[in-house]
Scaffold this active site. Structure first.
Site, PDB file in Angstrom:
ATOM      1  N   CYS A 111      17.918 -15.855   9.187  1.00 18.81           N
ATOM      2  CA  CYS A 111      16.683 -15.125   9.455  1.00 18.81           C
ATOM      3  C   CYS A 111      16.872 -13.967  10.420  1.00 18.81           C
ATOM      4  CB  CYS A 111      15.607 -16.072   9.981  1.00 18.81           C
ATOM      5  SG  CYS A 111      15.299 -17.490   8.899  1.00 18.81           S
ATOM      6  N   HIS A 248      10.000 -12.281  13.448  1.00 14.21           N
ATOM      7  CA  HIS A 248      10.320 -13.017  12.225  1.00 14.21           C
ATOM      8  C   HIS A 248       9.162 -13.938  11.873  1.00 14.21           C
ATOM      9  CE1 HIS A 248      12.074 -15.606   9.312  1.00 14.21           C
ATOM     10  NE2 HIS A 248      12.296 -16.613  10.149  1.00 14.21           N
ATOM     11  N   ASN A 278       7.960 -17.785   5.005  1.00  9.77           N
ATOM     12  CA  ASN A 278       9.212 -17.439   5.659  1.00  9.77           C
ATOM     13  C   ASN A 278      10.201 -16.944   4.603  1.00  9.77           C
ATOM     14  OD1 ASN A 278      11.716 -17.386   6.911  1.00  9.77           O
ATOM     15  ND2 ASN A 278      11.444 -19.326   7.986  1.00  9.77           N
TER      16      ASN A 278
END
Length: 321
Positions: A111, A248, A278
């Site tokens: 990520c 994020h 996500n």
């Protein structure tokens, strides 16, 4: 010399899976998912691939930057869900774009991948080796998820975001801060292909994303503010001087906790997690590109981009738009 983002683009799969749909697959509900994560739906690939999503986002970024693919000298794709073990997604995107003069390769920082790509590209451009770079975060995480595990399958989505970086004499990247802690790798991981050589045929099964949610949460709310403060200190700025904090998009509660620790209003932390879930390395560039497309970014705005992920990895970038 500074390095500036001159164009952005994003691409999502056509199919949208809302929380009610997931409740037909695993024992969950829209209320349960939304309350704990902030996610209402996610996009899942059907005919699309990591490569096609990456190329789609890249084409839009090039158009937004007013640049031709032939002008790109460095092409980096951040992904943990490439369509092939080899060649890299970047090389396949290079072929689709016709970016014949680019050096192309993938990186894996989960990520945090897009921020790692920014870190690499800034160094290359400042060194004088290249003038133009195309960075892409692209993921099809739905193929890595165990769709019987309600603790993980509700969290992830597919998509891609891209940004064009060029040398600049004025505004651009002001500072960066990245890090990793490999001793915590088991907290969030996905096993690769099992060994099928002649000594082990028939042994092992394909890996799925596995996560210790509580450990990831504690890591994120502690590490992200520290990383942001470090990057801001290097830039000579305070949190109060930042226009937007782009984090994020992993969990709404994490973003809210970071806002509180930085003593900043939540309105300065834009979110699209409710629509995208996500998307790992694609998360930050998708959010950035959507905000740019919506006209929410203006010359002189000071932005902080920050992410965290498997590795464990983390990073923050301070820039002037």
């Amino acid at each position: 010399m500074k390095v500036r983002i001159t164009g952005t683009g994003w691409e999502l799969p056509e199919y949208e899976a809302d929380n009610n749909y997931l409740s037909t697959i695993v024992e969950t509900s829209d209320e349960w998912i939304t309350e704990r994560t902030g996610i209402r739906k996610r996009h899942l690939v059907k005919d699309e691939t990591t490569t096609s999503l990456a190329a789609g986002a890249a084409k839009k970024a090039l158009l937004n930057a007013g640049m031709k693919a032939e002008e790109i000298q460095l092409l980096i794709v951040a992904t943990i869900s490439s369509d092939t073990e080899t060649p890299s997604t970047a090389c396949q995107v290079q072929a689709l774009l016709g970016a014949a003069h680019a050096v192309a390769f993938d990186i894996n920082a989960a990520c945090s991948g897009f921020l790692y790509a920014v870190h690499i590209a800034e160094a290359f451009i400042k060194s004088g080796m290249y003038e133009n770079a195309l960075l892409i975060g692209a993921e099809t995480l739905s193929k890595l998820v165990d769709w019987t595990d309600r603790g993980t399958c509700v969290l992830f989505g597919d998509g891609a975001g891209a940004a064009v970086l060029t040398a600049s004499e004025s505004q651009g990247i002001l500072s960066q801060s990245i890090g990793s802690n490999g001793s915590k790798w088991e907290v969030l991981s996905c096993a690769g292909r099992p060994n099928q050589n002649p000594l082990c045929q028939g042994e092992g099964t394909p890996g799925y994303l596995r996560m210790d949610g509580q450990e990831v949460f504690k890591f994120a709310v502690k590490t992200v503010p520290i990383c942001i403060e470090d990057a801001l200190k290097k830039a000579g700025l305070s949190p109060d001087e930042v226009t937007y904090f782009l984090l994020h998009q992993a969990n709404r509660r994490i973003i809210q906790s970071v806002a509180k620790r930085l003593k900043q209003p939540e309105e300065r932390f834009p979110m699209n997690i409710d629509q995208c879930a996500n998307t790992s390395a694609a998360s930050l560039p998708i959010l950035l590109a959507q905000m740019n497309e919506q006209g929410r970014l203006h010359p002189g705005d000071r932005l902080v981009l920050s992410g965290f992920g498997a590795g464990l990895t983390w990073g923050a970038c301070v820039l002037e738009w």
